[in-house]
Scaffold this active site. Sequence first.
Site, mmCIF file in Angstrom:
data_model
loop_
_atom_site.group_PDB
_atom_site.id
_atom_site.type_symbol
_atom_site.label_atom_id
_atom_site.label_comp_id
_atom_site.label_asym_id
_atom_site.label_seq_id
_atom_site.Cartn_x
_atom_site.Cartn_y
_atom_site.Cartn_z
ATOM 1 N N ASP A 1 0.839 -1.193 0.000
ATOM 2 C CA ASP A 1 0.000 0.000 0.000
ATOM 3 C C ASP A 1 0.875 1.245 0.000
ATOM 4 O OD1 ASP A 1 0.308 1.011 2.849
ATOM 5 O OD2 ASP A 1 -0.442 -0.992 3.259
ATOM 6 N N ALA A 2 0.282 2.366 -0.327
ATOM 7 C CA ALA A 2 1.044 3.584 -0.610
ATOM 8 C C ALA A 2 1.982 3.989 0.517
ATOM 9 C CB ALA A 2 0.087 4.728 -0.943
#
Length: 262
Positions: free
Chosen positions: A109-110
């Site tokens: 995830d980011a």
Amino acid sequence: MAERLQKILSQWGIASRRQAEKMIEAGRVRVNGTVVRLGQTANPEQDRIEVDGKLVLPAARPQMLYILLYKPAGVVSTCRDPQKRRTVLDLLPPPLREGQGLHPVGRLDAESTGALLLANDGQMTLRLTHPRYHLPKTYQVWIQGHPSEEVLKSWRQGILLSGKKTLPAQVRVLAVRGSQTCLEVILTEGRNRQIRRIAEQLGYPVIHLHRAAIGPICLERTGEPMFPGTYRFLEDFEISFLQNQVNLTSIEVPADIKERRV
């Protein structure tokens, strides 16, 4: 011989099978000048296949590339982002970023950091991201609070997420700093935001999540540390590990790729 277009694009290293399906659904693929639908077939030897208006030829297929990237926070694990955020491909130099068909193998995830594989081997990508292949991944996870041994034991045995129990995991305490604890977590499955969801459910929200290794493929090698935003080509033994993990025949690594490993 006619085959489904997503399989052809995957075999040519244009994209993973799933990404190729999305490209077809988005109308980015044409055969003989006509936009195709998902499920259509083509014969690479007879049909003119285009992606984003560019002709793709079997003979022009790029050499197989296998890369380990140290993903920094704030970078998304995709080839394109509609929100115009920085992607993992933006971290590569133009000769690798353009025309090589590289794509992320799995996701982080980011805001998570660490090890992310990039490849243009669509068949390997499909298998490595399939639930039946349990590729171990090692994470260093800072959480808020100090979980008891009973809590850690329940995590190791499996936690019910969205009605399905997670596979057993290895979980141990690495460090304690004030009100925070650093855990080493080794998973053999990759459900969406799995570690963050489990930690939140147990009452110990994640502060930072870092993936340190994918199987034996590590960011920290003796005398050769990696830093956020950098990358390296996989060694032969690392490629062989991935191929063996998903039952693929070993592939000879082109000599020019070996020479570029620095």
